[in-house]
Design a protein around this motif. Sequence first.
Motif, PDB file in Angstrom:
ATOM      1  N   MET A   1       0.910  -1.230   0.097  1.00 19.60           N
ATOM      2  CA  MET A   1       0.052  -0.013   0.012  1.00 19.60           C
ATOM      3  C   MET A   1       0.963   1.191  -0.064  1.00 19.60           C
ATOM      4  O   MET A   1       1.834   1.250   0.685  1.00 19.60           O
ATOM      5  CB  MET A   1      -0.885   0.218   1.323  1.00 19.60           C
ATOM      6  CG  MET A   1      -1.882   1.205   1.218  1.00 19.60           C
ATOM      7  SD  MET A   1      -2.866   1.119   2.796  1.00 19.60           S
ATOM      8  CE  MET A   1      -3.714  -0.241   2.757  1.00 19.60           C
ATOM      9  N   LYS A   2       0.470   2.286  -0.828  1.00 17.98           N
ATOM     10  CA  LYS A   2       1.374   3.493  -0.664  1.00 17.98           C
ATOM     11  C   LYS A   2       1.121   4.110   0.469  1.00 17.98           C
ATOM     12  O   LYS A   2       0.186   4.105   1.100  1.00 17.98           O
ATOM     13  CB  LYS A   2       0.930   4.317  -1.996  1.00 17.98           C
ATOM     14  CG  LYS A   2       1.130   3.904  -3.159  1.00 17.98           C
ATOM     15  CD  LYS A   2       0.824   5.058  -4.110  1.00 17.98           C
ATOM     16  CE  LYS A   2       0.308   4.749  -5.470  1.00 17.98           C
ATOM     17  NZ  LYS A   2      -0.124   5.543  -6.388  1.00 17.98           N
ATOM     18  N   ARG A   3       2.092   4.850   0.752  1.00  9.82           N
ATOM     19  CA  ARG A   3       2.113   5.778   2.135  1.00  9.82           C
ATOM     20  C   ARG A   3       1.817   7.323   1.645  1.00  9.82           C
ATOM     21  O   ARG A   3       1.545   8.149   2.617  1.00  9.82           O
ATOM     22  CB  ARG A   3       3.285   5.572   2.815  1.00  9.82           C
ATOM     23  CG  ARG A   3       3.491   4.238   3.412  1.00  9.82           C
ATOM     24  CD  ARG A   3       4.809   4.163   4.042  1.00  9.82           C
ATOM     25  NE  ARG A   3       4.983   2.694   4.726  1.00  9.82           N
ATOM     26  CZ  ARG A   3       5.930   2.365   5.398  1.00  9.82           C
ATOM     27  NH1 ARG A   3       7.054   3.246   5.673  1.00  9.82           N
ATOM     28  NH2 ARG A   3       6.143   0.971   5.782  1.00  9.82           N
ATOM     29  N   GLN A   4       2.342   7.581   0.471  1.00 10.59           N
ATOM     30  CA  GLN A   4       1.944   8.957   0.065  1.00 10.59           C
ATOM     31  C   GLN A   4       0.629   9.366  -0.432  1.00 10.59           C
ATOM     32  O   GLN A   4      -0.112   8.438  -1.034  1.00 10.59           O
ATOM     33  CB  GLN A   4       3.074   8.948  -1.236  1.00 10.59           C
ATOM     34  CG  GLN A   4       3.097  10.635  -1.660  1.00 10.59           C
ATOM     35  CD  GLN A   4       4.507  10.933  -2.302  1.00 10.59           C
ATOM     36  OE1 GLN A   4       5.415  10.249  -1.997  1.00 10.59           O
ATOM     37  NE2 GLN A   4       4.572  11.897  -3.109  1.00 10.59           N
ATOM     38  N   THR A  28       6.363  11.307 -14.287  1.00 15.48           N
ATOM     39  CA  THR A  28       6.481  10.544 -12.901  1.00 15.48           C
ATOM     40  C   THR A  28       6.367  11.564 -11.912  1.00 15.48           C
ATOM     41  O   THR A  28       6.587  12.648 -12.031  1.00 15.48           O
ATOM     42  CB  THR A  28       7.860  10.030 -13.270  1.00 15.48           C
ATOM     43  OG1 THR A  28       8.112   9.340 -14.697  1.00 15.48           O
ATOM     44  CG2 THR A  28       8.383   8.924 -12.178  1.00 15.48           C
ATOM     45  N   ALA A  29       5.845  10.807 -10.939  1.00  8.75           N
ATOM     46  CA  ALA A  29       5.450  11.565  -9.508  1.00  8.75           C
ATOM     47  C   ALA A  29       6.811  11.805  -8.797  1.00  8.75           C
ATOM     48  O   ALA A  29       7.865  10.993  -9.142  1.00  8.75           O
ATOM     49  CB  ALA A  29       4.407  10.794  -8.877  1.00  8.75           C
ATOM     50  N   ALA A  30       6.863  12.402  -7.703  1.00 11.16           N
ATOM     51  CA  ALA A  30       8.043  12.447  -6.952  1.00 11.16           C
ATOM     52  C   ALA A  30       8.460  11.483  -6.363  1.00 11.16           C
ATOM     53  O   ALA A  30       9.826  11.240  -6.151  1.00 11.16           O
ATOM     54  CB  ALA A  30       7.752  13.657  -5.893  1.00 11.16           C
ATOM     55  N   ASN A  31       7.488  10.436  -6.104  1.00 13.83           N
ATOM     56  CA  ASN A  31       7.849   9.219  -5.548  1.00 13.83           C
ATOM     57  C   ASN A  31       8.487   8.173  -6.370  1.00 13.83           C
ATOM     58  O   ASN A  31       8.532   7.112  -6.018  1.00 13.83           O
ATOM     59  CB  ASN A  31       6.727   8.548  -4.475  1.00 13.83           C
ATOM     60  CG  ASN A  31       5.591   8.595  -5.536  1.00 13.83           C
ATOM     61  OD1 ASN A  31       5.411   8.503  -6.581  1.00 13.83           O
ATOM     62  ND2 ASN A  31       4.590   7.937  -4.701  1.00 13.83           N
ATOM     63  N   GLY A  32       8.520   8.586  -7.812  1.00 15.55           N
ATOM     64  CA  GLY A  32       8.897   7.579  -8.651  1.00 15.55           C
ATOM     65  C   GLY A  32       7.987   6.678  -9.553  1.00 15.55           C
ATOM     66  O   GLY A  32       7.992   6.049 -10.408  1.00 15.55           O
ATOM     67  N   GLY A  73       3.008   1.426  -7.538  1.00 14.56           N
ATOM     68  CA  GLY A  73       3.599   2.073  -9.031  1.00 14.56           C
ATOM     69  C   GLY A  73       2.944   3.095  -9.809  1.00 14.56           C
ATOM     70  O   GLY A  73       3.482   3.634 -10.825  1.00 14.56           O
ATOM     71  N   TYR A  74       1.890   3.514  -9.386  1.00 14.76           N
ATOM     72  CA  TYR A  74       0.840   4.844  -9.758  1.00 14.76           C
ATOM     73  C   TYR A  74       0.473   5.770  -8.740  1.00 14.76           C
ATOM     74  O   TYR A  74       0.072   5.461  -7.771  1.00 14.76           O
ATOM     75  CB  TYR A  74      -0.270   4.005 -10.573  1.00 14.76           C
ATOM     76  CG  TYR A  74       0.065   3.239 -11.949  1.00 14.76           C
ATOM     77  CD1 TYR A  74       0.183   3.520 -13.047  1.00 14.76           C
ATOM     78  CD2 TYR A  74       0.206   1.705 -11.234  1.00 14.76           C
ATOM     79  CE1 TYR A  74       0.490   2.608 -14.037  1.00 14.76           C
ATOM     80  CE2 TYR A  74       0.384   0.905 -12.336  1.00 14.76           C
ATOM     81  CZ  TYR A  74       0.438   1.186 -13.853  1.00 14.76           C
ATOM     82  OH  TYR A  74       0.976   0.460 -14.761  1.00 14.76           O
ATOM     83  N   THR A  75       0.451   6.881  -9.467  1.00 12.65           N
ATOM     84  CA  THR A  75      -0.191   8.010  -8.617  1.00 12.65           C
ATOM     85  C   THR A  75      -1.326   8.490  -9.512  1.00 12.65           C
ATOM     86  O   THR A  75      -1.148   8.954 -10.650  1.00 12.65           O
ATOM     87  CB  THR A  75       0.724   9.168  -8.164  1.00 12.65           C
ATOM     88  OG1 THR A  75       1.773   8.576  -7.288  1.00 12.65           O
ATOM     89  CG2 THR A  75      -0.037  10.353  -7.465  1.00 12.65           C
ATOM     90  N   PHE A  76      -2.475   8.879  -9.056  1.00 13.24           N
ATOM     91  CA  PHE A  76      -3.725   9.421  -9.564  1.00 13.24           C
ATOM     92  C   PHE A  76      -3.649  10.717  -9.315  1.00 13.24           C
ATOM     93  O   PHE A  76      -3.835  11.285  -8.101  1.00 13.24           O
ATOM     94  CB  PHE A  76      -5.014   8.537  -9.440  1.00 13.24           C
ATOM     95  CG  PHE A  76      -5.174   7.225  -9.786  1.00 13.24           C
ATOM     96  CD1 PHE A  76      -5.548   6.895 -11.313  1.00 13.24           C
ATOM     97  CD2 PHE A  76      -4.884   6.216  -8.985  1.00 13.24           C
ATOM     98  CE1 PHE A  76      -5.510   5.777 -11.403  1.00 13.24           C
ATOM     99  CE2 PHE A  76      -5.078   4.823  -9.539  1.00 13.24           C
ATOM    100  CZ  PHE A  76      -5.265   4.497 -10.693  1.00 13.24           C
TER     101      PHE A  76
END
Length: 269
Positions: A1-4, A28-32, A73-76
């Motif tokens: 699970m993402k923490r960001q 790409t987001a700051a967290n990659g 692996g993804y950020t919305f």
Amino acid sequence: MKRQPLFLSLFLLTGAVALSGCSSDETTAANGDEVIIVGTQNDYPPFAFANDNNELTGYDVDVVKAIDEKLDGYTFEFTAVPWDSMFLSLESNKIQAVADQIAKTPEREEKYLFTDESYFAAETVIAVKEGREDIQTIEDLEGKKVGALAGDSYTLLLEEYNETADTPIELTYSESGTPAEVLQDVQNERVDAYVNDPIMMNKVLEKNELGVEIVGQSLVNDQMGIVLKHGEKGEELKALIDPILKQLKQDGTLAELSRKWTGGEYIPE
């Protein structure tokens, strides 16, 4: 699970969509993580709307946020898109997904990729000016002026009805493209009725103190899904999102969000 936490970006648009123009492959987001831009409206409460801080919020937004929390692996990121530009933006890859109470219809499923798992069960009802008694059913709309937004499922329902109606419904398409404007037209008797979702309409009626009421029984029930573009990326996202939506349904998350935003549980089985 993402923490960001999910990052929400709000671009309030008028006319043509002014998005970044970058595809998910280029961002790409700051967290990659790979960024997936999700389109939604900013004036469709309680599902998707801009709050007092100009941040997108609502049931659909929270559903995608819950998915994002479980998807590595993804950020919305969200961007506000006018209804009449929504599918064009998806086709041109300015957005990679739509979460905007989009009903699954055979015509849409031919053009776009829907999640198998639906995240909301919506009704379709008729709204008229308070005190009006001659309209209760879809048959009562024959020969009447009915406000409409081009391309939405409620308008498609009426357009299909007109194909076999003895007296067609006179559809009056809104230039503004917002339900609030159409409901104001109902109150001011520029149109006789409006067909849409009762939860959204009640929110708009309450906020704007309009003398409009919902009448009759539900015309149809729709299943709402997240919309993706056909192709390798869409199939990849669908395969990842469907199991998460199923989990959110089974663990009660969707029911909790539905109660939070609508006051009831409108979750498909």
